[in-house]
Design a protein around this motif. Structure first.
Motif, short mmCIF file in Angstrom:
data_model
loop_
_atom_site.label_atom_id
_atom_site.label_comp_id
_atom_site.label_asym_id
_atom_site.label_seq_id
_atom_site.Cartn_x
_atom_site.Cartn_y
_atom_site.Cartn_z
N ASP A 136 0.84 -1.20 0.00
CA ASP A 136 0.00 0.00 0.00
C ASP A 136 0.88 1.24 0.00
OD1 ASP A 136 0.89 0.38 2.59
OD2 ASP A 136 -1.10 0.50 3.49
N ARG A 137 0.25 2.42 -0.05
CA ARG A 137 1.00 3.66 -0.19
C ARG A 137 1.78 4.01 1.08
NH1 ARG A 137 -1.65 7.76 -2.56
NH2 ARG A 137 -0.12 9.21 -1.72
N ALA A 138 1.56 3.29 2.17
CA ALA A 138 2.35 3.49 3.38
C ALA A 138 3.54 2.55 3.45
CB ALA A 138 1.47 3.31 4.62
N GLY A 139 3.69 1.70 2.42
CA GLY A 139 4.80 0.77 2.39
C GLY A 139 4.57 -0.51 3.16
N VAL A 140 3.31 -0.78 3.53
CA VAL A 140 2.97 -1.99 4.28
C VAL A 140 2.64 -3.10 3.29
CG1 VAL A 140 1.37 -3.03 5.94
CG2 VAL A 140 2.13 -0.65 6.23
N THR A 141 3.19 -4.29 3.52
CA THR A 141 2.89 -5.45 2.68
C THR A 141 1.81 -6.30 3.33
OG1 THR A 141 4.69 -6.71 3.72
CG2 THR A 141 5.20 -5.51 1.70
N PHE A 142 0.97 -6.89 2.50
CA PHE A 142 -0.11 -7.73 3.02
C PHE A 142 -0.62 -8.62 1.90
CE2 PHE A 142 -1.89 -3.87 1.31
CZ PHE A 142 -3.06 -4.25 0.68
N GLY A 143 -1.32 -9.68 2.28
CA GLY A 143 -1.92 -10.58 1.31
C GLY A 143 -0.88 -11.34 0.50
N HIS A 144 -1.35 -12.22 -0.36
CA HIS A 144 -0.48 -13.00 -1.24
C HIS A 144 -1.15 -13.18 -2.59
CE1 HIS A 144 1.38 -14.06 2.65
NE2 HIS A 144 2.48 -14.23 1.93
N PHE A 145 -0.33 -13.19 -3.65
CA PHE A 145 -0.82 -13.41 -5.01
C PHE A 145 0.00 -14.52 -5.65
CE2 PHE A 145 -1.46 -8.81 -4.23
CZ PHE A 145 -2.84 -8.75 -4.38
N SER A 146 -0.66 -15.35 -6.43
CA SER A 146 0.07 -16.35 -7.22
C SER A 146 0.61 -15.73 -8.50
CB SER A 146 -0.84 -17.54 -7.55
OG SER A 146 -2.01 -17.10 -8.23
N HIS A 147 -0.09 -14.70 -9.00
CA HIS A 147 0.34 -13.98 -10.20
C HIS A 147 0.11 -12.49 -9.97
CE1 HIS A 147 0.67 -17.76 -12.39
NE2 HIS A 147 -0.54 -18.07 -11.96
N PRO A 148 0.95 -11.64 -10.56
CA PRO A 148 0.73 -10.19 -10.40
C PRO A 148 -0.64 -9.79 -10.93
CG PRO A 148 2.90 -10.63 -11.33
CD PRO A 148 2.15 -11.93 -11.36
N PRO A 149 -1.47 -9.12 -10.14
CA PRO A 149 -2.78 -8.68 -10.62
C PRO A 149 -2.65 -7.57 -11.65
CG PRO A 149 -2.38 -7.84 -8.42
CD PRO A 149 -1.25 -8.76 -8.74
N ALA A 150 -3.58 -7.53 -12.58
CA ALA A 150 -3.55 -6.50 -13.62
C ALA A 150 -3.72 -5.12 -13.00
CB ALA A 150 -4.67 -6.76 -14.63
N GLY A 151 -2.98 -4.17 -13.54
CA GLY A 151 -3.12 -2.78 -13.11
C GLY A 151 -2.23 -2.38 -11.95
N LEU A 152 -1.49 -3.34 -11.37
CA LEU A 152 -0.61 -3.01 -10.26
C LEU A 152 0.84 -3.25 -10.69
CD1 LEU A 152 -2.39 -4.56 -7.14
CD2 LEU A 152 -2.49 -2.21 -7.98
N PRO A 153 1.69 -2.24 -10.58
CA PRO A 153 3.09 -2.42 -10.98
C PRO A 153 3.85 -3.30 -9.98
CG PRO A 153 2.79 -0.28 -9.96
CD PRO A 153 1.42 -0.88 -10.08
#
Length: 243
Positions: A136-153
């Motif tokens: 997120d914009r505060a630099g906090v990491t969360f969640g997990h993805f198996s593949h990069p979601p569209a629209g997110l760098p």
């Protein structure tokens, strides 16, 4: 009327006056006892009886999170008098969910604990050795993805990148307009003021920090029209350079 009648009436009148004075003196104490009784009943009903116990949990503000996870994490002690439920403890437990940015917990009489959740908004994805996670914009990491979601760098950071550098990268990713974001393959982060955009066509944009991101995006949009340029530096948008 005989003298005996007069004496009897006088005695009865005296007894009435004495009883009246006694009642007047007793009335405040009787009133106090009634008030204390009402207060004791209310106190018992609110703090000790099951009449106003917590019986349900309502959760609002969910998007990606499931209600079951929030309720399980909150561990609201159902059956406990609502007034005795430790709202601060419930709030602290829910706040520990990584994807929760803010949480408010309140009582809704007579039987409900309300949990209002504000979730973190992903602006990029990052892999710091634990698989792909949202950033997120505060630099906090969360969640997990198996593949990069569209629209997110994708954000790539050096092993020594500090938390403030990740927070700055999150701000940069959140500030990129769609026309720039479409060109970005990934974002490289070294320090707070050393953030670079790697474009799909192989070109590199030296972005710097998140300061003046709107101005940087405007300058970049113009410079990207120069096809022969491979390196664009907009870290100081008033004095951009290219190579």
């Amino acid at each position: 009327m005989t003298r005996e009648d007069t004496v009897r009436l006088a005695r009865e009148d005296f007894r009435k006056r004495r009883r009246s004075r006694w009642l007047r003196r007793l009335r405040p104490w009787l009133l106090l006892l009634v008030v204390l009784g009402v207060l004791a009943t209310c106190c018992y009903a609110v703090f000790f009886s099951s009449w106003l116990a917590a019986r349900q949990v309502r959760v609002a503000g969910l998007d990606g999170l499931s209600r079951s996870r929030v309720v399980a994490t909150a561990r609201v002690p159902l059956g406990t008098p609502l007034a005795r439920v430790d709202l601060g403890a419930v709030r602290a437990r829910v706040a520990r969910i990584p994807s929760v940015r803010a949480v408010d917990v309140s009582r809704s009489w007579p039987h409900t604990v309300r949990i209002a959740v504000t979730e973190r908004v992903p602006v990029a994805v990052i892999d710091r050795g634990h698989g792909l996670q949202a950033l997120d914009r505060a630099g906090v990491t969360f969640g997990h993805f198996s593949h990069p979601p569209a629209g997110l760098p994708l954000v790539r950071s050096s092993s020594g990148a500090r938390a403030d550098a990740l927070a700055e990268a999150g701000k940069v990713a959140a500030s990129l307009p769609p026309e720039v974001l479409r060109r970005v393959d990934h974002v490289d982060v070294a320090t707070v003021d050393r953030i670079e955009l790697r474009l799909h066509d192989g070109r590199t944009v030296m972005w710097g920090s998140a300061a003046q991101s709107a101005a940087k995006a405007e300058v970049l949009d113009v410079l990207l029209r120069r096809r022969h340029v491979q390196l664009i530096d907009v870290s100081v948008p008033g004095r951009p350079t290219t190579r």
